[in-house]
Design a protein around this motif. Structure first.
Motif, PDB file in Angstrom:
ATOM      1  N   VAL A 223       0.832  -1.120  -0.070  1.00  0.00           N
ATOM      2  CA  VAL A 223       0.121  -0.106  -0.011  1.00  0.00           C
ATOM      3  C   VAL A 223       0.949   1.400   0.094  1.00  0.00           C
ATOM      4  CG1 VAL A 223      -1.735   1.165   1.159  1.00  0.00           C
ATOM      5  CG2 VAL A 223      -1.818  -1.158   1.079  1.00  0.00           C
ATOM      6  N   ILE A 224       0.411   2.357  -0.824  1.00  0.00           N
ATOM      7  CA  ILE A 224       1.223   3.443  -0.805  1.00  0.00           C
ATOM      8  C   ILE A 224       0.191   4.582  -0.173  1.00  0.00           C
ATOM      9  CG2 ILE A 224       2.212   5.099  -2.363  1.00  0.00           C
ATOM     10  CD1 ILE A 224       2.532   2.917  -4.335  1.00  0.00           C
ATOM     11  N   PRO A 225       0.869   5.103   0.606  1.00  0.00           N
ATOM     12  CA  PRO A 225      -0.157   6.417   1.419  1.00  0.00           C
ATOM     13  C   PRO A 225      -0.361   7.205   0.249  1.00  0.00           C
ATOM     14  CG  PRO A 225       1.744   5.613   3.029  1.00  0.00           C
ATOM     15  CD  PRO A 225       1.964   4.821   1.571  1.00  0.00           C
ATOM     16  N   THR A 226      -1.630   7.779   0.240  1.00  0.00           N
ATOM     17  CA  THR A 226      -2.061   8.625  -0.516  1.00  0.00           C
ATOM     18  C   THR A 226      -1.187   9.987  -0.603  1.00  0.00           C
ATOM     19  OG1 THR A 226      -4.363   7.794  -0.340  1.00  0.00           O
ATOM     20  CG2 THR A 226      -4.022   9.993  -1.515  1.00  0.00           C
ATOM     21  N   THR A 227      -0.711  10.476   0.478  1.00  0.00           N
ATOM     22  CA  THR A 227       0.062  11.729   0.672  1.00  0.00           C
ATOM     23  C   THR A 227       1.297  11.555  -0.029  1.00  0.00           C
ATOM     24  OG1 THR A 227       0.623  11.191   2.940  1.00  0.00           O
ATOM     25  CG2 THR A 227      -1.417  12.609   2.640  1.00  0.00           C
ATOM     26  N   GLU A 228       1.886  10.132  -0.144  1.00  0.00           N
ATOM     27  CA  GLU A 228       3.133  10.067  -0.960  1.00  0.00           C
ATOM     28  C   GLU A 228       3.115   9.829  -2.293  1.00  0.00           C
ATOM     29  OE1 GLU A 228       5.009   6.865   1.079  1.00  0.00           O
ATOM     30  OE2 GLU A 228       4.760   7.604   3.025  1.00  0.00           O
ATOM     31  N   LEU A 229       2.053   9.923  -2.676  1.00  0.00           N
ATOM     32  CA  LEU A 229       1.847   9.769  -4.298  1.00  0.00           C
ATOM     33  C   LEU A 229       2.328  11.129  -5.010  1.00  0.00           C
ATOM     34  CD1 LEU A 229      -1.643   8.290  -4.874  1.00  0.00           C
ATOM     35  CD2 LEU A 229       0.457   7.158  -5.273  1.00  0.00           C
ATOM     36  N   ARG A 230       3.114  11.056  -6.029  1.00  0.00           N
ATOM     37  CA  ARG A 230       3.562  12.135  -6.780  1.00  0.00           C
ATOM     38  C   ARG A 230       3.309  11.840  -8.325  1.00  0.00           C
ATOM     39  NH1 ARG A 230       3.720  13.112  -2.257  1.00  0.00           N
ATOM     40  NH2 ARG A 230       5.732  14.105  -1.181  1.00  0.00           N
TER      41      ARG A 230
END
Length: 230
Positions: A223-230
Motif C-alpha cells: 500500500v502507498i499512502p495517498t500523501t506520498e503519491l507524486r
C-alpha cells in the motif's frame, strides 16, 4: 459481440502461431463476462445462459467454445480474459447474485462501492486467474484508494457503465511518478505488477478487474499512502 450468427472463440485467430497449441484452451483458462443482452456460451456441447453481468469460468482443456446472442437486436457483449494454466478444475457459471459481495468505502470519501468476487478463491478454484466486478454507487467516483501495487500479479481494469459524455481518469505508474490515462466506456487498461491502478471518474461507473500471476493472495500487496503519491 455475436449478433445473427454463432461465433467460435478461435474465429480469426491463428492458434498455433499465437499459442503454440492445437486449440485455444489447451493450456489456458478463461473468464468471460456478459455486459450486453442475454446470450449463451456453449462449451463442448454444454450450453450456459448468461444475463447482464453474469460470468462464466472455463477451465483448461475445453476444446469447443461458441458464443451466441438470444436477440440480435439486443446482442450479448462478451468480455474475456485468459491466462496460462497447468491443470483443469471445473467450468462454472457464476450469476451476479451468486458472486461474493464485499462492501467498501463511504459516501464521505466519495468511494462507496461493492466488490463482487466471481472468479476468486472464496468462490471456485482456478490455476491463477482471478476476476471480479466493482460497482460504485451514485455520488462516488474513486476506486482503489489508497493505491497499491502487487509485485506477484498484474491486473487489467475494464471500465463500463460510464455515462455518455463522462470519463474515468485511470492512474498508473510507480507511486513516486504517476501518470494518468483518460478512459471511456467499455475500454480496458493493463497495469503491470509494479504499477498502481486507481481511478476517479466524472460520474460513478463499474469496472471488471482481472488478475494473474504468482499467487491469489489478495492481501499480498504494498500500500502507498495517498500523501506520498507524486
Amino acid at each position: 459481440m455475436p449478433t445473427t450468427e454463432t461465433v467460435s472463440i478461435d474465429k480469426g485467430i491463428d492458434i498455433w502461431h499465437n499459442f503454440g497449441t492445437q486449440y485455444f484452451l489447451e493450456r489456458r483458462e478463461i473468464g468471460i463476462f456478459n455486459i450486453g443482452g442475454e446470450g449463451t456460451i456453449t462449451v463442448d456441447g454444454t450450453v450456459y445462459e448468461l444475463g447482464y453481468k453474469d460470468c462464466l469460468y472455463i477451465t483448461m482443456g475445453a476444446k469447443e467454445v461458441l458464443f451466441a446472442s438470444k436477440d440480435s437486436e439486443k446482442p450479448a457483449k462478451f468480455y474475456m480474459v485468459s491466462a496460462p494454466a497447468h491443470c483443469s478444475y471445473e467450468t462454472r457459471l457464476i450469476k451476479i447474485e451468486d458472486a461474493a459481495k464485499r462492501p467498501l468505502g463511504a459516501m464521505e470519501t466519495s468511494n462507496k462501492r461493492t466488490i463482487n468476487q466471481f472468479i476468486h478463491p472464496d468462490v471456485l478454484k482456478t490455476c491463477q486467474l482471478s476476476m471480479g466486478m466493482t460497482v460504485l454507487e451514485p455520488g462516488s467516483v474513486w476506486n482503489t484508494m489508497p493505491s497499491h501495487t502487487h509485485e506477484r500479479r498484474m491486473e487489467i481494469y475494464m471500465y463500463f457503465e460510464v455515462p455518455e459524455d463522462n470519463v474515468v481518469f485511470h492512474m498508473m505508474g510507480e507511486g513516486k511518478e504517476t501518470r494518468h490515462i483518460v478512459m471511456q466506456n467499455e475500454q480496458a487498461v493493463i497495469s503491470p505488477s509494479w504499477s498502481i491502478h486507481s481511478g476517479a471518474g466524472t460520474s460513478n461507473y463499474t469496472f471488471i478487474w482481472a488478475m494473474g500471476g504468482e499467487n491469489q493472495a489478495f492481501d499480498d500487496m504494498d500500500v502507498i499512502p495517498t500523501t506520498e503519491l507524486r
